[in-house]
Design an enzyme around this catalytic site. Sequence first.
Site, PDB file in Angstrom:
ATOM      1  N   LYS A  21       0.738  -1.138   0.066  1.00 10.01           N
ATOM      2  CA  LYS A  21       0.091   0.193  -0.093  1.00 10.01           C
ATOM      3  C   LYS A  21       0.678   1.195  -0.092  1.00 10.01           C
ATOM      4  CE  LYS A  21      -4.081  -2.063   1.696  1.00 10.01           C
ATOM      5  NZ  LYS A  21      -3.860  -3.050   2.228  1.00 10.01           N
ATOM      6  N   GLU A  63      -4.005   6.138   8.361  1.00  9.20           N
ATOM      7  CA  GLU A  63      -4.552   6.938   7.218  1.00  9.20           C
ATOM      8  C   GLU A  63      -5.847   7.791   7.572  1.00  9.20           C
ATOM      9  OE1 GLU A  63      -4.717   4.918   3.254  1.00  9.20           O
ATOM     10  OE2 GLU A  63      -6.785   4.568   3.801  1.00  9.20           O
ATOM     11  N   GLU A  96      -9.527   2.096  -6.815  1.00 10.21           N
ATOM     12  CA  GLU A  96     -10.413   2.653  -5.718  1.00 10.21           C
ATOM     13  C   GLU A  96     -10.212   3.856  -5.067  1.00 10.21           C
ATOM     14  OE1 GLU A  96     -11.789  -1.842  -3.952  1.00 10.21           O
ATOM     15  OE2 GLU A  96     -10.542  -0.373  -2.585  1.00 10.21           O
ATOM     16  N   GLU A 122      -6.698   2.533  -3.162  1.00 10.91           N
ATOM     17  CA  GLU A 122      -5.625   1.208  -3.648  1.00 10.91           C
ATOM     18  C   GLU A 122      -6.190   0.773  -5.062  1.00 10.91           C
ATOM     19  OE1 GLU A 122      -5.995  -2.255  -0.987  1.00 10.91           O
ATOM     20  OE2 GLU A 122      -8.158  -2.463  -1.303  1.00 10.91           O
ATOM     21  N   ARG A 132      -6.585  -7.159 -10.650  1.00 19.74           N
ATOM     22  CA  ARG A 132      -7.365  -8.516 -10.922  1.00 19.74           C
ATOM     23  C   ARG A 132      -8.731  -8.061 -11.393  1.00 19.74           C
ATOM     24  NH1 ARG A 132     -10.414  -7.724  -6.635  1.00 19.74           N
ATOM     25  NH2 ARG A 132      -9.654  -7.319  -4.692  1.00 19.74           N
TER      26      ARG A 132
END
Lengths: 459, 73
Positions: A115, A200, A275, A289, A293
């Site tokens: 991250k 965060e 996102e 993030e 996939r």
Amino acid sequence: MKRLLVANRGEIARRIFRTARELGIETVAVHSQADAGAAHVAEADHAVAIGPASARESYLDAGRVLEAARSSGADAVHPGYGFLSENAEFAEAVMAAGLKWIGPAPDTLRDMGDKNRARALARAAGVPVVPGSDPLDLAAPVTIRAAGAEVGYPLLVKAAAGGGGIGMRRVDDPDKLVETVAATQSMAQKAFGDGTVFLERFVPKARHVEIQVFGFGNGEAVHLFERDCSLQRRFQKVIEESPAPNLPDAVRARMAEAAVALCREIRYSGAGTIEFIVDAHTHEAFFLEMNTRIQVEHPVTEMVTGRDLVAMQLALADGAPSVVDQASIATSGHAVECRLYAENPAKMFMPAPGTLSRFVLPEPHAGLRIDSGYREGDEVTPHYDPMLAKIIGRGADRAAARAAAAEALRGLQVEGIATNRDFLIACLEDPAFAAGDVHTGFIDENRKALLARIPTKGA
Amino acid sequence: MAIVDVKSEITGNVWKIVAEPGQSMEEDEPILILESMKMEIPVASPEDGVVTEILVNEGDVITEGTVVARIEA
């Protein structure tokens, strides 16, 4: 590509097989002992047993999955989502074995899976990120408190190796910060073998909006518009839709542009999702993030764009000249996806494994798609996630899409285990949801009212 | 003083045992944590008491209604 192994189970394995069949590609299923009789196994041309029920010893065991690919003569591996889908070592092993890997480059999986590195790359591409800290040093509580003050409260303590809501804790009170950091770190060390944690900022009334992207590996990339996935419970998505309601076009366009810029910067290859957390009041969007996939909720995008994302993935892996022009991707109407879970809303949403003694799904049509992992008579075991099916309604507008999904949910017959079916209907028909007032706290805030509308006979 | 059975309400794997025999428990304090369908589900003490026995091991697969521990309440 002649023979595709899907290193996954349930609805996503079946969904990938569907496209493979349409393209004339043979299919190979892998399965644990618990899934020997599962729908995805029955449908595949070939099936390979890869171990006991425990995911660690089957679907998460890269060596066994790779051996299954070799023994079955597969020439390509699609990882689906979850399990090994974002595992760089697995991707490398697949390619080293001379097989096609349906996913981005291993280095991309590594960069985006970390991250901190992902945030740095986003920032470098000009994508705004949520205020956050560097990894924390538990031996220096003073620096932790200083980092907390700089990020601002309320904040989340997050494990760098976590995901899907696992490994994060909220802190409102600065006095609780150091102990929460310690607890999160020890949990992350045990769960992921990596105790790295960081802070965060937490946006109190936030929306979760994500951009579907597709990169061609050569620095070119397109977006396929956004999905709003704000309706969540315990950080797990429940209802997703596209377009995002009540979000100004300028905001949506800015997010899509930023997402494409990031994909170009990292020369992204394949399907991915970027996102964002969006402040419901100010509409500020911050990068959260990137999911490297195919995403659970990809059917929402397929319903409004008419594109087959899995077919695009397979074409790219096959080396087809598949670059798509952004201008050719259009969206029309509205789609809403509901995740049908084996869980009991009346008992604090406790998981409800058991046997699906009755499971009859409505017939799909232009306004209804159902991706299900189970058939009537199947056992839903406690070993894997509780999602039974995805019900996706589509309509000319949001009201029509909601109505299509609700009608399908009412029409499905499920007996033998508890599900959240009636809870989903209550959400779809909630006046605030109908008005598009979606945010990530929606379900928690409205839980009582939503539960009160669930018919009480049998759960 | 009565011995009270602590039962699991769901089927799952015993992920972690967090209490031990002899330990005093308050009502709703977790005795062990189950893992089912990728969720952690605590099995809590039904009332105040002292743990007399833990009847399962970490890694065990248990079914709904299994007695996982006993407390003296």
